[in-house]
Design a protein around this motif. Sequence first.
Motif, PDB file in Angstrom:
ATOM      1  N   GLY A  17       5.633  -3.461   7.614  1.00 21.65           N
ATOM      2  CA  GLY A  17       6.400  -2.220   7.547  1.00 21.65           C
ATOM      3  C   GLY A  17       5.545  -0.986   7.412  1.00 21.65           C
ATOM      4  O   GLY A  17       6.053   0.092   7.125  1.00 21.65           O
ATOM      5  N   LEU A  18       4.240  -1.125   7.614  1.00 24.79           N
ATOM      6  CA  LEU A  18       3.332   0.019   7.508  1.00 24.79           C
ATOM      7  C   LEU A  18       3.177   0.655   8.884  1.00 24.79           C
ATOM      8  O   LEU A  18       2.683   0.021   9.812  1.00 24.79           O
ATOM      9  N   ARG A  19       3.614   1.889   9.008  1.00 21.26           N
ATOM     10  CA  ARG A  19       3.577   2.572  10.301  1.00 21.26           C
ATOM     11  C   ARG A  19       2.541   3.698  10.352  1.00 21.26           C
ATOM     12  O   ARG A  19       1.945   3.934  11.379  1.00 21.26           O
ATOM     13  N   LYS A  20       2.364   4.402   9.248  1.00 25.05           N
ATOM     14  CA  LYS A  20       1.467   5.552   9.222  1.00 25.05           C
ATOM     15  C   LYS A  20       0.433   5.406   8.119  1.00 25.05           C
ATOM     16  O   LYS A  20       0.668   4.729   7.119  1.00 25.05           O
ATOM     17  N   LEU A  21      -0.679   6.069   8.297  1.00 25.98           N
ATOM     18  CA  LEU A  21      -1.756   6.044   7.322  1.00 25.98           C
ATOM     19  C   LEU A  21      -1.289   6.644   5.990  1.00 25.98           C
ATOM     20  O   LEU A  21      -0.543   7.617   5.974  1.00 25.98           O
ATOM     21  N   ASN A  22      -1.726   6.053   4.907  1.00 24.49           N
ATOM     22  CA  ASN A  22      -1.413   6.472   3.540  1.00 24.49           C
ATOM     23  C   ASN A  22       0.054   6.304   3.159  1.00 24.49           C
ATOM     24  O   ASN A  22       0.491   6.857   2.160  1.00 24.49           O
ATOM     25  N   LYS A  23       0.815   5.539   3.923  1.00 25.50           N
ATOM     26  CA  LYS A  23       2.193   5.238   3.551  1.00 25.50           C
ATOM     27  C   LYS A  23       2.203   3.959   2.733  1.00 25.50           C
ATOM     28  O   LYS A  23       1.376   3.073   2.921  1.00 25.50           O
ATOM     29  N   THR A  24       3.154   3.862   1.815  1.00 31.22           N
ATOM     30  CA  THR A  24       3.237   2.734   0.900  1.00 31.22           C
ATOM     31  C   THR A  24       4.563   2.003   1.066  1.00 31.22           C
ATOM     32  O   THR A  24       5.606   2.636   1.253  1.00 31.22           O
ATOM     33  N   VAL A  25       4.498   0.674   1.009  1.00 29.69           N
ATOM     34  CA  VAL A  25       5.699  -0.155   1.010  1.00 29.69           C
ATOM     35  C   VAL A  25       5.648  -1.070  -0.203  1.00 29.69           C
ATOM     36  O   VAL A  25       4.570  -1.379  -0.709  1.00 29.69           O
ATOM     37  N   GLU A  26       6.814  -1.481  -0.666  1.00 30.05           N
ATOM     38  CA  GLU A  26       6.885  -2.450  -1.759  1.00 30.05           C
ATOM     39  C   GLU A  26       7.395  -3.754  -1.182  1.00 30.05           C
ATOM     40  O   GLU A  26       8.468  -3.799  -0.581  1.00 30.05           O
TER      41      GLU A  26
END
Length: 63
Positions: free
Chosen positions: A31-40
Amino acid sequence: MKVEGKTLKITLVKSPIGAIPKHRKTIAAMGLRKLNKTVELPDNAATRGQIQQVRHMVKVEEA
């Protein structure tokens, strides 16, 4: 009262542009699409395996 399981906060810190295709697909599946984005994501064996595969591109913290 809802009891929640352990989760991991996973942040994309390195671009998957130059990565091998299997690693790019793993990043997308998380679920990571963009740099520096966070998922749980839940802390289970499947998630740990994904993290192990792309450990050079992500930062992991316990949520």
